[in-house]
Design an enzyme around this catalytic site. Structure first.
Site, PDB file in Angstrom:
ATOM      1  N   LYS A  13       0.824  -1.222   0.000  1.00 49.38           N
ATOM      2  CA  LYS A  13       0.000   0.000   0.000  1.00 49.38           C
ATOM      3  C   LYS A  13       0.850   1.261   0.000  1.00 49.38           C
ATOM      4  O   LYS A  13       0.619   2.170  -0.787  1.00 49.38           O
ATOM      5  CB  LYS A  13      -0.935   0.046   1.220  1.00 49.38           C
ATOM      6  CG  LYS A  13      -1.941  -1.063   1.307  1.00 49.38           C
ATOM      7  CD  LYS A  13      -2.923  -0.839   2.449  1.00 49.38           C
ATOM      8  CE  LYS A  13      -2.288  -0.777   3.823  1.00 49.38           C
ATOM      9  NZ  LYS A  13      -1.677  -2.037   4.287  1.00 49.38           N
ATOM     10  N   ARG A  88      -9.120   0.610   9.683  1.00 50.94           N
ATOM     11  CA  ARG A  88      -8.533  -0.668  10.113  1.00 50.94           C
ATOM     12  C   ARG A  88      -9.595  -1.604  10.693  1.00 50.94           C
ATOM     13  O   ARG A  88      -9.297  -2.736  11.004  1.00 50.94           O
ATOM     14  CB  ARG A  88      -7.544  -0.416  11.230  1.00 50.94           C
ATOM     15  CG  ARG A  88      -6.093  -0.109  10.913  1.00 50.94           C
ATOM     16  CD  ARG A  88      -5.404  -1.037  10.011  1.00 50.94           C
ATOM     17  NE  ARG A  88      -4.050  -1.367  10.372  1.00 50.94           N
ATOM     18  CZ  ARG A  88      -2.970  -0.683   9.984  1.00 50.94           C
ATOM     19  NH1 ARG A  88      -3.066   0.382   9.250  1.00 50.94           N
ATOM     20  NH2 ARG A  88      -1.775  -1.107  10.315  1.00 50.94           N
ATOM     21  N   ARG A 127      11.647  -5.765   4.612  1.00 50.53           N
ATOM     22  CA  ARG A 127      11.495  -4.380   5.066  1.00 50.53           C
ATOM     23  C   ARG A 127      12.142  -4.200   6.447  1.00 50.53           C
ATOM     24  O   ARG A 127      12.727  -3.154   6.737  1.00 50.53           O
ATOM     25  CB  ARG A 127      10.005  -4.015   5.130  1.00 50.53           C
ATOM     26  CG  ARG A 127       9.766  -2.567   5.498  1.00 50.53           C
ATOM     27  CD  ARG A 127       8.328  -2.171   5.322  1.00 50.53           C
ATOM     28  NE  ARG A 127       7.452  -2.751   6.334  1.00 50.53           N
ATOM     29  CZ  ARG A 127       6.132  -2.672   6.314  1.00 50.53           C
ATOM     30  NH1 ARG A 127       5.521  -2.043   5.328  1.00 50.53           N
ATOM     31  NH2 ARG A 127       5.396  -3.218   7.256  1.00 50.53           N
ATOM     32  N   ARG A 133      11.885  -1.386  11.514  1.00 50.00           N
ATOM     33  CA  ARG A 133      10.685  -1.074  12.297  1.00 50.00           C
ATOM     34  C   ARG A 133      10.490  -2.117  13.400  1.00 50.00           C
ATOM     35  O   ARG A 133      10.535  -3.315  13.141  1.00 50.00           O
ATOM     36  CB  ARG A 133       9.455  -1.088  11.382  1.00 50.00           C
ATOM     37  CG  ARG A 133       9.123   0.269  10.811  1.00 50.00           C
ATOM     38  CD  ARG A 133       7.999   0.191   9.823  1.00 50.00           C
ATOM     39  NE  ARG A 133       6.760  -0.359  10.357  1.00 50.00           N
ATOM     40  CZ  ARG A 133       5.612  -0.341   9.699  1.00 50.00           C
ATOM     41  NH1 ARG A 133       5.547   0.204   8.511  1.00 50.00           N
ATOM     42  NH2 ARG A 133       4.521  -0.864  10.220  1.00 50.00           N
ATOM     43  N   ARG A 144       0.057  -8.934  13.637  1.00 42.78           N
ATOM     44  CA  ARG A 144      -0.539  -7.883  12.788  1.00 42.78           C
ATOM     45  C   ARG A 144      -1.377  -8.509  11.675  1.00 42.78           C
ATOM     46  O   ARG A 144      -2.438  -7.994  11.319  1.00 42.78           O
ATOM     47  CB  ARG A 144       0.567  -6.980  12.206  1.00 42.78           C
ATOM     48  CG  ARG A 144       1.139  -6.045  13.280  1.00 42.78           C
ATOM     49  CD  ARG A 144       2.419  -5.380  12.834  1.00 42.78           C
ATOM     50  NE  ARG A 144       2.253  -4.604  11.622  1.00 42.78           N
ATOM     51  CZ  ARG A 144       3.235  -4.352  10.758  1.00 42.78           C
ATOM     52  NH1 ARG A 144       4.447  -4.822  10.981  1.00 42.78           N
ATOM     53  NH2 ARG A 144       3.002  -3.637   9.701  1.00 42.78           N
TER      54      ARG A 144
HETATM   55  P1  AMP Z   1       1.065   0.706   9.310  1.00 39.92           P
HETATM   56  O1  AMP Z   1       2.229   1.572   9.008  1.00 39.92           O
HETATM   57  O2  AMP Z   1      -0.194   1.097   8.573  1.00 39.92           O
HETATM   58  O3  AMP Z   1       1.363  -0.767   9.156  1.00 39.92           O
HETATM   59  O4  AMP Z   1       0.710   0.921  10.853  1.00 39.92           O
HETATM   60  C1  AMP Z   1       1.649   0.616  11.872  1.00 39.92           C
HETATM   61  C2  AMP Z   1       0.932   0.513  13.201  1.00 39.92           C
HETATM   62  O5  AMP Z   1       0.320   1.770  13.517  1.00 39.92           O
HETATM   63  C3  AMP Z   1      -0.210  -0.501  13.258  1.00 39.92           C
HETATM   64  O6  AMP Z   1       0.234  -1.826  13.513  1.00 39.92           O
HETATM   65  C4  AMP Z   1      -1.040   0.068  14.403  1.00 39.92           C
HETATM   66  O7  AMP Z   1      -0.449  -0.203  15.649  1.00 39.92           O
HETATM   67  C5  AMP Z   1      -0.935   1.566  14.152  1.00 39.92           C
HETATM   68  N1  AMP Z   1      -2.004   2.046  13.238  1.00 39.92           N
HETATM   69  C6  AMP Z   1      -1.864   2.540  11.984  1.00 39.92           C
HETATM   70  N2  AMP Z   1      -3.049   2.893  11.456  1.00 39.92           N
HETATM   71  C7  AMP Z   1      -3.966   2.598  12.409  1.00 39.92           C
HETATM   72  C8  AMP Z   1      -5.371   2.714  12.490  1.00 39.92           C
HETATM   73  N3  AMP Z   1      -6.097   3.179  11.441  1.00 39.92           N
HETATM   74  N4  AMP Z   1      -5.985   2.333  13.638  1.00 39.92           N
HETATM   75  C9  AMP Z   1      -5.285   1.865  14.686  1.00 39.92           C
HETATM   76  N5  AMP Z   1      -3.963   1.703  14.686  1.00 39.92           N
HETATM   77  C10 AMP Z   1      -3.289   2.072  13.565  1.00 39.92           C
END
Ligand code: AMP
Length: 187
Positions: A13, A88, A127, A133, A144
């Protein structure tokens, strides 16, 4: 162009959003990036969010919605946006519909980047080596993916019901996936 990108962690994404951002000259709004910026800035919100993020769990709906609302109010989002990482879960999907209706900018497309779960684990391992990360470690990635399957994947049907969902295959090169997405958007 007002676009929501959907897909499992590691589906590409973020990578695709970066290219689409240039193509349409609209911001790539990633709630993960917004949260990581708050963590880096060591704000109160960021420090609280970090504990949840490091475990691979979801930060509270209200906190993330608040950040998103502020970001969408910025000037560069007036002509549209690419949302990555939000919604989410179904509660966030409803919150987002409401917010976008209020600001008169309903989503026009939701694109699901479909990838095989086994491939996702390999991509994220790569990654992890590059970006380091904390939530890309193998055990956290499995959590996740489970959260994605349990809480996020129902959002696909939400957009199907709204008749704005398109699905593209996320395998192949970045350019191939990009081409599939652009074909959907130009149709
Ligand atoms: P991402 O970079 O989208 O994979 O997000 C990394 C982490 O940020 C996720 O595993 C969640 O802990 C948090 N996160 C990101 N977007 C959301 C969301 N819309 N709602 C809740 N937690 C989020």
């Amino acid at each position: 162009m007002r676009l929501v990108l959907l897909g499992a962690p590691g589906s590409g994404k973020g990578t695709q959003a970066k290219v689409l951002k240039k193509e349409y000259n609209i911001p790539h709004i990633s709630t993960g990036d917004l949260l990581r910026a708050a963590v880096a800035a060591k704000t109160e919100l960021g420090l609280a969010a970090k504990i949840v993020m490091d475990k691979g769990q979801l930060v509270s709906d209200e906190i993330v919605l608040g950040m998103l609302k502020d970001r969408l109010a910025e000037d560069d989002a007036k002509n549209g946006f690419i949302l990555d990482g939000f919604p989410r879960n179904l509660i966030q999907a409803d919150m987002l519909d409401k917010l976008l209706t209020e600001i008169n900018m309903p989503a026009q497309h939701a694109i699901l980047i479909a990838v095989d779960p086994d491939e996702v684990v390999g991509r994220i391992a790569k990654r992890a080596e590059i970006e380091g990360r904390a939530d890309d470690s193998e055990s956290v990635v499995r959590d996740r993916i489970k959260i994605y399957e349990d809480q996020t994947s129902p959002v696909i049907n939400h957009y199907k019901d709204h008749e704005i969902l398109s699905e593209v295959l996320g395998t192949g090169s970045i350019e191939e996936v990009q081409h599939r997405i652009l074909s959907v958007l130009r149709f």
